[in-house]
Design an enzyme around this catalytic site. Sequence first.
Site, PDB file in Angstrom:
ATOM      1  N   SER A 125      37.276  38.337  38.702  1.00  0.00           N
ATOM      2  CA  SER A 125      36.575  38.359  39.974  1.00  0.00           C
ATOM      3  C   SER A 125      35.669  38.715  40.299  1.00  0.00           C
ATOM      4  O   SER A 125      35.919  40.686  40.433  1.00  0.00           O
ATOM      5  CB  SER A 125      37.751  38.300  41.271  1.00  0.00           C
ATOM      6  OG  SER A 125      37.153  38.239  42.175  1.00  0.00           O
ATOM      7  N   TYR A 150      46.966  40.877  44.348  1.00  0.00           N
ATOM      8  CA  TYR A 150      45.984  39.516  43.529  1.00  0.00           C
ATOM      9  C   TYR A 150      44.937  39.889  42.852  1.00  0.00           C
ATOM     10  O   TYR A 150      44.310  40.270  41.904  1.00  0.00           O
ATOM     11  CB  TYR A 150      45.457  38.483  44.352  1.00  0.00           C
ATOM     12  CG  TYR A 150      44.252  37.633  43.869  1.00  0.00           C
ATOM     13  CD1 TYR A 150      44.180  36.619  42.366  1.00  0.00           C
ATOM     14  CD2 TYR A 150      43.034  37.291  43.943  1.00  0.00           C
ATOM     15  CE1 TYR A 150      44.099  35.391  41.402  1.00  0.00           C
ATOM     16  CE2 TYR A 150      42.373  36.876  43.130  1.00  0.00           C
ATOM     17  CZ  TYR A 150      42.273  36.335  42.285  1.00  0.00           C
ATOM     18  OH  TYR A 150      41.267  36.147  41.543  1.00  0.00           O
ATOM     19  N   LYS A 154      43.616  41.579  39.690  1.00  0.00           N
ATOM     20  CA  LYS A 154      42.067  41.609  38.962  1.00  0.00           C
ATOM     21  C   LYS A 154      41.405  42.837  38.201  1.00  0.00           C
ATOM     22  O   LYS A 154      41.007  42.929  36.978  1.00  0.00           O
ATOM     23  CB  LYS A 154      41.097  40.929  39.334  1.00  0.00           C
ATOM     24  CG  LYS A 154      41.858  39.509  39.865  1.00  0.00           C
ATOM     25  CD  LYS A 154      41.179  38.442  37.927  1.00  0.00           C
ATOM     26  CE  LYS A 154      41.895  37.097  38.179  1.00  0.00           C
ATOM     27  NZ  LYS A 154      42.191  36.635  36.880  1.00  0.00           N
ATOM     28  N   ARG A 295      39.192  36.508  59.898  1.00  0.00           N
ATOM     29  CA  ARG A 295      40.769  36.259  58.530  1.00  0.00           C
ATOM     30  C   ARG A 295      41.554  38.539  58.226  1.00  0.00           C
ATOM     31  O   ARG A 295      39.975  38.240  57.902  1.00  0.00           O
ATOM     32  CB  ARG A 295      40.773  35.129  57.808  1.00  0.00           C
ATOM     33  CG  ARG A 295      41.243  34.854  57.081  1.00  0.00           C
ATOM     34  CD  ARG A 295      41.374  34.201  55.959  1.00  0.00           C
ATOM     35  NE  ARG A 295      40.282  34.498  54.430  1.00  0.00           N
ATOM     36  CZ  ARG A 295      40.471  33.092  53.532  1.00  0.00           C
ATOM     37  NH1 ARG A 295      40.849  32.378  53.734  1.00  0.00           N
ATOM     38  NH2 ARG A 295      39.257  33.731  52.787  1.00  0.00           N
TER      39      ARG A 295
HETATM   40  N1  UDP Z   1      36.628  30.210  55.102  1.00  0.00           N
HETATM   41  C1  UDP Z   1      36.297  29.880  56.678  1.00  0.00           C
HETATM   42  N2  UDP Z   1      37.874  28.986  56.745  1.00  0.00           N
HETATM   43  C2  UDP Z   1      38.472  28.677  56.091  1.00  0.00           C
HETATM   44  C3  UDP Z   1      38.845  28.858  54.793  1.00  0.00           C
HETATM   45  C4  UDP Z   1      37.210  29.754  54.123  1.00  0.00           C
HETATM   46  O1  UDP Z   1      35.993  30.818  57.784  1.00  0.00           O
HETATM   47  O2  UDP Z   1      39.083  27.625  56.298  1.00  0.00           O
HETATM   48  C5  UDP Z   1      35.805  31.782  55.025  1.00  0.00           C
HETATM   49  C6  UDP Z   1      36.337  32.607  54.833  1.00  0.00           C
HETATM   50  O3  UDP Z   1      36.385  33.921  56.114  1.00  0.00           O
HETATM   51  C7  UDP Z   1      35.229  33.370  53.463  1.00  0.00           C
HETATM   52  C8  UDP Z   1      34.983  32.090  53.173  1.00  0.00           C
HETATM   53  O4  UDP Z   1      34.969  31.123  54.015  1.00  0.00           O
HETATM   54  O5  UDP Z   1      33.867  33.784  54.291  1.00  0.00           O
HETATM   55  C9  UDP Z   1      34.782  31.840  51.531  1.00  0.00           C
HETATM   56  O6  UDP Z   1      36.467  32.221  52.105  1.00  0.00           O
HETATM   57  P1  UDP Z   1      37.289  31.661  50.752  1.00  0.00           P
HETATM   58  O7  UDP Z   1      38.560  31.530  50.448  1.00  0.00           O
HETATM   59  O8  UDP Z   1      36.742  29.924  49.850  1.00  0.00           O
HETATM   60  O9  UDP Z   1      37.066  32.571  48.759  1.00  0.00           O
HETATM   61  P2  UDP Z   1      36.471  33.906  49.542  1.00  0.00           P
HETATM   62  O10 UDP Z   1      35.892  34.631  49.763  1.00  0.00           O
HETATM   63  O11 UDP Z   1      37.625  34.987  50.855  1.00  0.00           O
HETATM   64  O12 UDP Z   1      37.519  34.364  47.987  1.00  0.00           O
END
Ligand code: UDP
Length: 335
Positions: A125, A150, A154, A295
Amino acid sequence: MKKILVTGGLGYIGSHTVVELQNEGYEVVIIDNLSNTTIDVLDKITSITGIKPAFEEIDLKNKEAVKHFFKYYDVDGVIHFAASKAVGESVHEPLKYYENNITTLTYVLQEMVDNSVSNFIFSSSCTVYGQADELPITESAPTKPAESPYGATKKMGEIIIEDTSKATDLKAIALRYFNPIGAHETAKIGELPIGVPQNLIPYVVQTAAGIRECLSIFGDDYDTVDGTAVRDYIHVVDLAKAHIAALNRLLNGENKANCEYFNIGTGTGSSVLEVVNTFEKATGKKVNYKIVDRREGDITAAYANTDLANNELGWKAKLNLETALASAWKWQENQ
Ligand code: UDP
């Protein structure tokens, strides 16, 4: 006909890869413990390709069962998807992640070594890079401390594989996936929605479908084009095809080291707002959203430099974001 073991072959990326392997004339045998999927995915694969792959319901934590499998099946290579993948859950249940993702990896590798099976493809990843200092990210970018158990599995997985490839005849390729999205064009296989989606695209799709009221966009104060975070979203079918390219490289003896690493992305970064707008354009559906706090653990931006995969694997992503989002919507409508 070469026979390939696909662990986790009924999962999201695994099932798409099984389809592409069969399309390329490989014989496939799947191991899956059905912990995060259902058995009807096997029928869906069969209905897409017209070939039913062999299937063994095995939990890779069962060392004896893994040993027995390798005694019984004579395989030419292994594509190893089987793993737990929920980042948040891994923070609360780290030992589950180390057992499911690391212990099982050592069992599979041990049996490969003992049975002289030398070709191994690993699902890694882009999380190994953390927030990279330079964008786009090349394979030589330093890896960063993992943000979650997690992510740590990886990084550790890569180290275990590299060490094994130094000490044995194992030849391995670790594919560092960026953000896999979308579904097969038939909408027969895709990412199974279990519980509240943690990833962006399933959440967008379920909001458009009225299952979720409102998408929370995590932060609009990042240093990016519109303040929302940027990722490299890759169509799962393109990603599946990268596995075929990697496997062919090993089987043809074209690898340049016993353990190699490739970024698998599109090379293009998209912000969360760009994803929402592109989804609306591709499907004609509205997505309610609100901006909320960032987040924890999220990075600002990650997208791949894919030159190495393009040049060495002869592979390139062909499907764009709009196509991927339209396929994710079609999959949702088919549920
Ligand atoms: N994201 C968001 N709302 C959600 C889920 C994800 O704004 O409900 C944003 C998250 O902060 C990131 C992007 O979408 O910038 C991709 O998030 P995802 O969890 O799909 O993949 P990651 O890159 O975190 O593995």
